[in-house]
Design an enzyme around this catalytic site. Structure first.
Site, PDB file in Angstrom:
ATOM      1  N   LYS A 196      23.805 -15.995 -38.145  1.00  0.00           N
ATOM      2  CA  LYS A 196      24.837 -15.416 -37.295  1.00  0.00           C
ATOM      3  C   LYS A 196      25.426 -14.142 -37.904  1.00  0.00           C
ATOM      4  CE  LYS A 196      26.621 -17.436 -34.216  1.00  0.00           C
ATOM      5  NZ  LYS A 196      26.850 -18.449 -33.220  1.00  0.00           N
ATOM      6  N   TYR A 217      10.966 -16.400 -25.104  1.00  0.00           N
ATOM      7  CA  TYR A 217      10.562 -16.582 -26.501  1.00  0.00           C
ATOM      8  C   TYR A 217       9.933 -17.924 -26.836  1.00  0.00           C
ATOM      9  CZ  TYR A 217      15.166 -18.757 -26.389  1.00  0.00           C
ATOM     10  OH  TYR A 217      16.245 -19.523 -26.039  1.00  0.00           O
ATOM     11  N   CYS A 230      47.112   5.061  -6.976  1.00  0.00           N
ATOM     12  CA  CYS A 230      47.980   6.187  -6.705  1.00  0.00           C
ATOM     13  C   CYS A 230      47.270   6.915  -5.568  1.00  0.00           C
ATOM     14  CB  CYS A 230      48.075   7.096  -7.930  1.00  0.00           C
ATOM     15  SG  CYS A 230      48.735   8.711  -7.507  1.00  0.00           S
ATOM     16  N   GLU A 280       7.606   5.941  -3.494  1.00  0.00           N
ATOM     17  CA  GLU A 280       6.278   5.359  -3.284  1.00  0.00           C
ATOM     18  C   GLU A 280       6.338   3.836  -3.351  1.00  0.00           C
ATOM     19  OE1 GLU A 280       3.027   8.078  -5.328  1.00  0.00           O
ATOM     20  OE2 GLU A 280       4.954   8.162  -6.351  1.00  0.00           O
ATOM     21  N   GLU A 334      13.680 -12.979 -34.792  1.00  0.00           N
ATOM     22  CA  GLU A 334      13.928 -12.472 -33.431  1.00  0.00           C
ATOM     23  C   GLU A 334      15.423 -12.299 -33.226  1.00  0.00           C
ATOM     24  OE1 GLU A 334      12.537 -15.495 -30.728  1.00  0.00           O
ATOM     25  OE2 GLU A 334      10.654 -15.652 -31.811  1.00  0.00           O
ATOM     26  N   LYS A 384      12.485 -18.095 -37.629  1.00  0.00           N
ATOM     27  CA  LYS A 384      11.674 -19.246 -37.217  1.00  0.00           C
ATOM     28  C   LYS A 384      10.462 -19.382 -38.123  1.00  0.00           C
ATOM     29  CE  LYS A 384      12.930 -18.654 -32.382  1.00  0.00           C
ATOM     30  NZ  LYS A 384      12.542 -18.337 -31.010  1.00  0.00           N
ATOM     31  N   ASP A 420      22.969 -13.115 -26.819  1.00  0.00           N
ATOM     32  CA  ASP A 420      24.082 -13.905 -26.327  1.00  0.00           C
ATOM     33  C   ASP A 420      24.059 -13.876 -24.802  1.00  0.00           C
ATOM     34  OD1 ASP A 420      26.240 -15.465 -26.581  1.00  0.00           O
ATOM     35  OD2 ASP A 420      27.633 -13.881 -27.194  1.00  0.00           O
ATOM     36  N   ARG A 475      19.991 -24.642 -19.019  1.00  0.00           N
ATOM     37  CA  ARG A 475      19.729 -25.577 -20.098  1.00  0.00           C
ATOM     38  C   ARG A 475      20.455 -26.905 -19.859  1.00  0.00           C
ATOM     39  NH1 ARG A 475      22.430 -26.556 -25.115  1.00  0.00           N
ATOM     40  NH2 ARG A 475      20.944 -27.436 -26.578  1.00  0.00           N
ATOM     41  N   LYS A 516      18.962 -12.969 -31.600  1.00  0.00           N
ATOM     42  CA  LYS A 516      19.560 -14.104 -30.890  1.00  0.00           C
ATOM     43  C   LYS A 516      20.501 -13.515 -29.842  1.00  0.00           C
ATOM     44  CE  LYS A 516      22.095 -18.413 -31.718  1.00  0.00           C
ATOM     45  NZ  LYS A 516      22.999 -18.222 -30.619  1.00  0.00           N
ATOM     46  N   CYS A 568      47.688  14.240  -7.199  1.00  0.00           N
ATOM     47  CA  CYS A 568      48.070  13.678  -8.505  1.00  0.00           C
ATOM     48  C   CYS A 568      47.305  14.387  -9.627  1.00  0.00           C
ATOM     49  CB  CYS A 568      47.773  12.188  -8.522  1.00  0.00           C
ATOM     50  SG  CYS A 568      47.969  11.453 -10.147  1.00  0.00           S
ATOM     51  N   CYS A 580      52.137  11.107 -11.688  1.00  0.00           N
ATOM     52  CA  CYS A 580      52.786  11.980 -10.701  1.00  0.00           C
ATOM     53  C   CYS A 580      54.063  11.385 -10.129  1.00  0.00           C
ATOM     54  CB  CYS A 580      51.817  12.318  -9.579  1.00  0.00           C
ATOM     55  SG  CYS A 580      51.453  10.904  -8.529  1.00  0.00           S
ATOM     56  N   CYS A 585      53.182   5.903  -9.951  1.00  0.00           N
ATOM     57  CA  CYS A 585      52.089   6.446 -10.754  1.00  0.00           C
ATOM     58  C   CYS A 585      52.654   7.083 -12.030  1.00  0.00           C
ATOM     59  CB  CYS A 585      51.308   7.478  -9.946  1.00  0.00           C
ATOM     60  SG  CYS A 585      50.118   8.389 -10.951  1.00  0.00           S
TER      61      CYS A 585
HETATM   62  S1  IVH Z   1      15.251 -20.573 -30.336  1.00  0.00           S
HETATM   63  C1  IVH Z   1      13.749 -24.482 -30.843  1.00  0.00           C
HETATM   64  N1  IVH Z   1      15.319 -17.985 -30.032  1.00  0.00           N
HETATM   65  O1  IVH Z   1      20.559 -19.381 -28.923  1.00  0.00           O
HETATM   66  C2  IVH Z   1      14.226 -23.351 -30.091  1.00  0.00           C
HETATM   67  N2  IVH Z   1      17.183 -19.248 -29.227  1.00  0.00           N
HETATM   68  O2  IVH Z   1      22.031 -21.647 -30.580  1.00  0.00           O
HETATM   69  C3  IVH Z   1      15.691 -23.152 -30.173  1.00  0.00           C
HETATM   70  N3  IVH Z   1      18.908 -17.897 -28.157  1.00  0.00           N
HETATM   71  O3  IVH Z   1      20.554 -22.161 -26.830  1.00  0.00           O
HETATM   72  C4  IVH Z   1      16.146 -21.888 -29.634  1.00  0.00           C
HETATM   73  N4  IVH Z   1      17.902 -15.948 -28.404  1.00  0.00           N
HETATM   74  O4  IVH Z   1      20.053 -19.978 -25.743  1.00  0.00           O
HETATM   75  C5  IVH Z   1      15.985 -19.140 -29.828  1.00  0.00           C
HETATM   76  N5  IVH Z   1      15.205 -15.685 -29.813  1.00  0.00           N
HETATM   77  C6  IVH Z   1      15.850 -16.839 -29.603  1.00  0.00           C
HETATM   78  C7  IVH Z   1      17.112 -16.891 -28.956  1.00  0.00           C
HETATM   79  C8  IVH Z   1      17.744 -18.125 -28.793  1.00  0.00           C
HETATM   80  C9  IVH Z   1      18.970 -16.575 -27.936  1.00  0.00           C
HETATM   81  C10 IVH Z   1      19.965 -18.866 -27.787  1.00  0.00           C
HETATM   82  C11 IVH Z   1      19.452 -20.039 -27.003  1.00  0.00           C
HETATM   83  C12 IVH Z   1      19.949 -21.254 -27.709  1.00  0.00           C
HETATM   84  C13 IVH Z   1      20.945 -20.731 -28.681  1.00  0.00           C
HETATM   85  C14 IVH Z   1      20.830 -21.536 -29.951  1.00  0.00           C
END
Ligand code: IVH
Length: 692
Positions: free
Chosen positions: A317, A229, A429, A33, A112, A293, A116, A135, A114, A434, A414, A411
């Site tokens: 971290k 965010y 292969c 759809e 929140e 935060k 990667d 960035r 973080k 095989c 086989c 291989c």
């Molecule tokens: S806050 C003031 N929130 O982590 C705002 N960063 O080392 C600063 N990142 O370059 C960033 N998730 O690319 C913030 N929920 C999150 C994030 C986040 C991933 C990354 C972001 C930043 C790096 C900071």
């Protein structure tokens, strides 16, 4: 309705369905759809090219490759974060900022994930997505607008919903993290490997690389999504607390994490962070930590910065899941299509609570490029549910005794010479007989999405092939109870076997082999699986579950399909020249014709049936996750039941899950559902809800 109004209506509908699918993960119409709506939209645009605006849902792909990226100056600095390694560090941060400003004492905190990925900055003018940038150095980034347009989670207009009452500043710039979810990453790699192409090393680099290359069509083919965010700039009023910002961004139609929580005190924020350190494998993406935060953004801003790091937030971290260990050897695995993949045999090492003995080495070029030698110390990473992978050798640790690795010329299964095709990285292969390929083929044939024969695990399949009882998939159907009994005895002789990855705490005992009678019955029962399943099971290149369903709508049975020419096949939506050719080729091969003949003789010859499309029903708009063993319904039956009533079934529990359907021996999904406040029901209640 005149064409113009219909056009505007269609644009809005497609925007909203796109949002429901890619952001809410809760579609209310079928793919078919959805395609119909976009096709109608495209047809109108073809007639009236002057109507097309940049916020039309058709404007996601199609831009030409660029020569280079322009620079974009960010409207405000795109900041970074200071790190905390552990609870003490995080508490020390809190103490530091509290001393600077005593309002911190009473502050609330938002936690929140973080993610990667790659930080991106999205500009909207008058509610329309006009620019997207990387960035860069925090002041100036690169203009990757055309690439970001292809990311379907990014709204091209805000608010997405017409009925939304939220007001949007004329100019608003938001920031988020673009990434590839782990599951999509593994699937992408699997597809690439099967096609003999280079696989990617990890989700982060793949997402970043795909967004920072010049051809938008390539970005469009990668499963990139994002979570937003932050509001970097707005020329009108926006909320002044982080918690409300997340809510506000969500109401505009941006994808926002459902893992964020707000706390009244730092200790609870830290405790929550630590639960995610434990549970990070439950996140569907790679997260290298959580961000804590200060919720009050004015207070956070008043605290100022240290270099590029705002004092008002800290990245907590997670311990890195990278370790070094010795590369004892390199095994070569043969895939279903004959692709050879090197696999590292490692000195067992613990990474984040899991013992790792094997890791992927991607392909033979990777070993050569990284100059990886047997005996090297290698850096291994395990992230989320992604298969552990080798990053590279630690050359400083070399003793001189390491050996250069030469890829096999034959291989390993086989003994036939291996081949390489122009333009592909993989070695194959090409021996159709095989045994290793056959094992993979049978495994695929019996897998859940295909014929769904329970009890035929890798070991049993291996023995069936080794003993010559199974020479092709059709032989499964002529196995007798006695044959299966012999296999069972052989299996018992061979156990215990070593395992690749096991948990540190308990090495899970292998499930006992199924009783021969039960296995026999399971094989017999699978004879009546519908045509789409059999078609998927045959493993024709390019013919997965969705394509199999589409083909089964047109062709009465495999006889009819085998007679179709490439032209006929291309009449079907989604079948391009490559897939058409691959289907025709498959049916033309004598080995496959032999298998088909045997299947037919064994009574495995389902008829194509009209597949009902996603129905409207009692479960429309609801998302379910099924866990554990239900009293009467199998997992597949439960899925079919939910879908037949208009509901959707997903694999992992999130805030978007409406119900967790609970059976016996559930796994971690129950904990997750409870922590998210998702309703938990049993099979009976499920049926009651559907009015059965
Ligand atoms: S806050 C003031 N929130 O982590 C705002 N960063 O080392 C600063 N990142 O370059 C960033 N998730 O690319 C913030 N929920 C999150 C994030 C986040 C991933 C990354 C972001 C930043 C790096 C900071």
């Amino acid at each position: 309705m005149n064409t113009k109004s219909r056009y505007e209506e269609l644009k809005q509908q497609v925007h909203e369905h796109n949002y429901r699918y890619h952001v809410l993960d809760a579609p209310i119409i079928s793919d078919l759809e959805y395609d119909r709506l976009t096709n109608e939209l495209k047809a109108i645009e073809a007639e009236h090219p002057d109507w097309v605006t940049p916020d039309s849902p058709t404007q996601r792909a199609g831009a030409r490759p660029a020569d280079r990226f322009e620079k974009v100056r960010h409207p405000a600095p795109i900041l970074s974060l200071a790190n905390a390694f552990g609870a003490e560090d995080a508490r020390a941060w809190f103490e530091r900022v509290r001393k600077l400003d005593d309002r911190v004492e009473r502050a609330k905190f938002v936690v929140e994930p973080k993610i990667d990925g790659l930080s991106v900055v999205l500009h909207y003018r008058n509610g329309v997505f006009v620019q997207g940038a990387t960035r860069g150095d925090g002041e100036v980034g690169e203009d990757i607008t055309q690439n970001l347009r292809t990311v379907r989670a990014i709204p091209l207009k805000i608010p997405v919903s017409q009925t939304s009452k939220v007001s949007v500043p004329n100019s608003i710039v938001v920031r988020g993290e673009a990434f590839i979810p782990n599951q999509e990453f593994e699937e992408l790699n699997q597809k690439l490997a099967e096609a003999g192409e280079k696989t990617y090393l990890n989700p982060r680099n793949t997402a970043a690389g795909s967004l920072r290359q010049l051809d938008p069509a390539l970005t469009a083919s990668r499963p990139i999504t994002l979570l937003v965010y932050q509001i970097v700039y707005a020329d009108g009023p926006v909320p002044t607390s982080q918690w409300e910002i997340l809510d506000y961004l969500k109401s505009l139609g941006f994808p926002v994490t459902d893992v964020a929580r707000r706390f009244d005190e730092i200790d609870s924020a830290i405790a929550y962070t630590e639960t995610w350190n434990e549970g990070r494998d439950n996140l569907p993406y790679e997260a290298d930590g959580m961000v804590i935060k200060i919720d009050d953004l004015r207070l956070a801003a008043d605290l100022g910065f240290v270099g590029k790091d705002p004092r008002g937030a800290i990245a907590f971290k997670f311990p890195a899941r990278e370790v070094t260990t010795s590369l004892l050897g390199i095994d070569v695995e043969v895939g279903r299509t004959g692709v050879l993949t090197p696999k590292a045999v490692l000195e067992a090492v613990e990474i984040g609570g899991v013992i790792v003995r094997n890791a992927t080495l991607h392909n033979f070029d990777f070993i050569a490029e990284k100059e990886i030698r047997i005996g090297d110390r290698v850096l291994v990473k395990r992230a989320g549910e992604v298969i552990p992978y080798i990053i590279g050798p630690v050359t400083d640790a070399r003793t001189g005794r390491e050996k250069v690795y030469t890829p096999p010329t034959h291989c390993p299964a086989c003994g036939q010479p291996v081949e390489h095709f122009e333009g592909e990285v993989a070695w194959y292969c090409v021996n159709a007989a095989c045994p290793a390929q056959l094992v993979r083929n049978v495994e695929h044939f019996v897998s859940r999405g295909a014929m769904d024969i329970e009890g035929l695990g890798t070991e049993i399949v291996g023995i069936l092939v080794e003993t010559g009882l199974v020479k092709d998939v059709a032989d499964l159907f002529t196995l007798s109870v006695d044959d299966l009994l012999t296999i069972n005895e052989e299996l018992n002789k061979r156990r215990p076997q070593k395992e690749g990855v096991e948990t540190k705490k308990k090495s899970a005992p292998k499930a006992p082999p199924k009783r021969p009678e039960k296995l026999f019955a399971a094989i017999q029962a699978s004879k009546s699986q519908p045509l789409p399943r059999l078609l998927t099971a045959l493993g024709i290149h390019g013919v997965g579950e969705v394509m199999s369903r589409d083909l089964s709508r047109t062709f009465a049975d495999l006889d009819a399909l085998s007679k179709a020419g490439a032209e006929d096949l291309q009449q079907i939506e989604g079948v391009g020249p490559n897939i058409a050719e691959s289907i025709v080729d498959w049916f033309a091969q004598p080995v496959n014709q032999k298998v088909l003949k045997k299947l037919k003789a064994a009574g495995v010859w389902p008829k194509g049936e009209e597949i009902t499309e996603k129905k409207e029903g009692a479960f429309t708009g609801l998302t379910f996750v099924v866990t554990g063993t239900l009293p009467t319904l199998s997992r597949e039956d439960a899925k079919a039941f939910i879908e037949a009533n208009g509901g959707k079934v997903t694999d992992s529990v999130s805030k978007k899950t409406s119900y967790l359907v609970l059976g016996e021996n559930p796994g971690s999904k129950l904990d997750k559902a409870q922590s998210l406040g998702v309703k938990v029901i049993g099979e009976d209640e499920l049926k009651k809800l559907a009015g059965v």
